[in-house]
Design an enzyme around this catalytic site. Structure first.
Site, short mmCIF file in Angstrom:
data_model
loop_
_atom_site.label_atom_id
_atom_site.label_comp_id
_atom_site.label_asym_id
_atom_site.label_seq_id
_atom_site.Cartn_x
_atom_site.Cartn_y
_atom_site.Cartn_z
CE LYS A 195 6.51 -14.76 -19.41
NZ LYS A 195 5.72 -13.90 -20.26
CB CYS A 249 1.05 -14.20 -17.22
SG CYS A 249 0.33 -14.59 -18.81
N1 SAJ Z 1 -2.50 -5.10 -11.70
C1 SAJ Z 1 -2.65 -4.36 -10.53
N2 SAJ Z 1 -1.91 -3.22 -10.38
C2 SAJ Z 1 -1.04 -2.80 -11.35
C3 SAJ Z 1 -0.88 -3.55 -12.54
C4 SAJ Z 1 -1.64 -4.71 -12.68
O1 SAJ Z 1 -3.43 -4.71 -9.63
O2 SAJ Z 1 -0.43 -1.75 -11.16
C5 SAJ Z 1 -3.28 -6.33 -11.88
C6 SAJ Z 1 -4.14 -6.28 -13.13
O3 SAJ Z 1 -5.37 -5.66 -12.86
C7 SAJ Z 1 -4.28 -7.76 -13.46
C8 SAJ Z 1 -2.95 -8.35 -13.02
O4 SAJ Z 1 -2.38 -7.39 -12.14
O5 SAJ Z 1 -5.33 -8.35 -12.73
C9 SAJ Z 1 -1.97 -8.67 -14.15
O6 SAJ Z 1 -1.97 -7.63 -15.09
P1 SAJ Z 1 -0.65 -7.07 -15.79
O7 SAJ Z 1 -0.95 -5.77 -16.40
O8 SAJ Z 1 0.48 -7.10 -14.82
O9 SAJ Z 1 -0.25 -8.07 -16.94
P2 SAJ Z 1 -0.77 -9.35 -17.76
O10 SAJ Z 1 -0.93 -10.51 -16.83
O11 SAJ Z 1 -1.93 -8.99 -18.58
O12 SAJ Z 1 0.51 -9.60 -18.70
C10 SAJ Z 1 1.78 -9.89 -18.11
C11 SAJ Z 1 2.86 -8.98 -18.72
N3 SAJ Z 1 4.07 -9.09 -17.95
C12 SAJ Z 1 4.77 -8.00 -17.53
O13 SAJ Z 1 4.42 -6.87 -17.74
C13 SAJ Z 1 6.05 -8.26 -16.80
C14 SAJ Z 1 3.12 -9.37 -20.18
O14 SAJ Z 1 4.20 -8.61 -20.72
C15 SAJ Z 1 3.45 -10.87 -20.27
O15 SAJ Z 1 3.68 -11.27 -21.61
C16 SAJ Z 1 2.24 -11.60 -19.74
O16 SAJ Z 1 2.07 -11.26 -18.35
C17 SAJ Z 1 2.50 -13.09 -19.92
O17 SAJ Z 1 1.88 -13.69 -20.81
O18 SAJ Z 1 3.37 -13.64 -19.24
#
Ligand code: SAJ
Length: 415
Positions: A195, A249
């Site tokens: 995880k 997360c």
């Molecule tokens: N972000 C970027 N560039 C990207 C993707 C995201 O700058 O290309 C930023 C987003 O804007 C945001 C942050 O990263 O600020 C996190 O966003 P995210 O889309 O990566 O995900 P979370 O935090 O909303 O959810 C994640 C997910 N993990 C993965 O995809 C591996 C989700 O599946 C998990 O369940 C969740 O964390 C968790 O609860 O752990």
């Protein structure tokens, strides 16, 4: 145990699958609201599922657990200011389980925790129960993406680690009631590690994209075009640069790995530093663009990610703070965020834009991507737009006379 963005939908989905569920949350206000059918900030579909579950009579709510066949602990695991895990809620929840648990019961931890936590914290708490030797214990970390919770709750694969094979198998039986994805069995610590690795992979990939953006600016390359082309390669998938990584997360879990051994986690650590440095980088770039203008900045987006109203760890809040620190007035607007966020006022869009010296797009909500440039041009004072998400149709804005500055894209001649 824990009726937040994972616990509540899980409780509802189990109840709607024919299981009798007692949803437990330590906060009496949460319990009261849910009894009245109000799902707070939960996604709309979770609200509908709650109504269905309440009508079925299979879902009840309480502030403490009762004896039952299985316990699922889905409480938050934030980090302290020094980045160590704050496991207080896990400890409290498991302790209350230990007080009511009966022989043969299954205890599953869903919360994301530093690898080793089930053995070092959950098991010792359960040892206090007189029925310890007959308990089944497993870790089944949640994997849902906020904004697509129900879809991912049902369709994603799950990884389950048990203190023994029987525990893992019992947990798999429980989850197979509603999970359509595959269920993979492993040992406890591997499940915990998997995880944390998933979110760390994302953090490191985003940090790489951010680093590429900063380097591209140095040599006049458009990083968005470069990433698009690199991603044509069948084995390359670079994520998107942006103003930083928020949420509870991806910005948090990598610290659980760093804590294991800082000397062996230099990649993870520097990814954290790169991503945490992005709000400052965006602010410095923006200040260069508006040098000498004493007007305010219209900050569009307070949520940490597009189409969410969630502002936890949002880079926008840090951008707001840093701009204020540099003496720049900020008027923020986010259509998906309700009211103030701490001391940050959520202005109506018209107030945020009116007379602005620059517009900063910090969250790529559809509402911002679809803004009508000519309408914005009518109210702002200066037509500078800083697109920190690379989400605007630049030509459309330029046609209306805007100077569009995009993170990761600086014309070589500007250098
Ligand atoms: N972000 C970027 N560039 C990207 C993707 C995201 O700058 O290309 C930023 C987003 O804007 C945001 C942050 O990263 O600020 C996190 O966003 P995210 O889309 O990566 O995900 P979370 O935090 O909303 O959810 C994640 C997910 N993990 C993965 O995809 C591996 C989700 O599946 C998990 O369940 C969740 O964390 C968790 O609860 O752990």
């Amino acid at each position: 145990m824990g009726l937040g963005y994972v616990g509540l939908p899980t409780a509802c989905i189990l109840a709607n699958s024919g299981v009798d569920v007692l949803g437990v949350d330590a906060d009496p206000r949460v319990v009261e609201a849910l009894r009245a059918g109000t799902a707070g900030t939960a996604e709309a579909e979770v609200g509908s599922l709650l109504q269905l579950a309440l009508h079925s009579g299979r879902l009840r709510f309480a502030t403490s657990p009762e004896s039952c066949d299985a316990f699922i602990v889905a409480v938050p695991t934030p980090v302290h200011a020094d980045h160590t895990a704050d496991l207080r809620h896990v400890k409290d929840a498991v302790r209350s389980v230990a007080g009511v648990v009966e022989p043969g019961a299954l205890v599953v931890l869903e919360s994301t925790v530093p690898p080793g936590t089930v053995k070092s914290l959950v098991v010792p708490e359960l040892l206090a129960s007189q029925h310890w030797s007959k308990l089944l214990v497993a870790h089944c970390p949640e994997r849902v993406l906020p904004g697509a919770t129900l879809l991912e709750l049902v369709n994603n694969d799950r990884v389950i680690g048990g203190i023994d094979q029987r525990s893992a198998e019992r947990a798999a039986e429980l989850y197979s009631i509603f999970v359509r994805g595959e269920i993979h069995l492993t040992d406890l610590t591997t499940a915990e590690m998997v995880k944390v690795m998933e979110n760390t992979f994302r953090d490191v990939n985003i940090a790489l994209a951010n680093e590429f953006a900063k380097l591209a600016e140095r040599i006049g390359v458009d990083v968005w075009e470069a990433i698009r082309l690199a991603n044509n390669h069948p084995r390359v998938n670079i994520l998107r640069p942006g103003p930083g990584v928020g949420g509870h997360c991806v910005a948090v879990d990598p610290w659980f790995l760093v804590a294991i051994d800082p000397e062996r986690s230099t990649v993870v650590r520097s990814a954290r530093d790169v991503n945490d440095g992005m709000p400052r980088y965006v602010v410095e770039r923006l200040l260069e663009e508006i040098a000498g203008d004493s007007g305010h900045v219209a900050l569009l987006g307070l949520a940490y990610r597009a189409e969410l109203g969630d502002t936890r760890e949002s880079p926008s809040l840090e951008i707001h703070r840093l701009l204020n620190e540099r003496g720049v007035d900020v008027r923020a607007h986010d259509p998906l965020v309700a009211g103030k966020v701490g001391s940050v006022v959520n202005h109506p869009l018209a107030d945020a834009l009116s007379g602005a010296a620059a517009v900063l797009i910090a969250t790529d909500h559809r509402a911002f991507v679809n803004l009508e440039p000519s309408a914005v041009a009518d109210v702002v004072r200066s037509t500078t737009v800083f697109d920190a998400r690379g989400c605007l149709d630049r030509e459309r804005w330029e046609r209306e006379g805007f100077r569009v500055v995009t993170l990761g894209r600086v014309a070589a001649s500007d250098d």
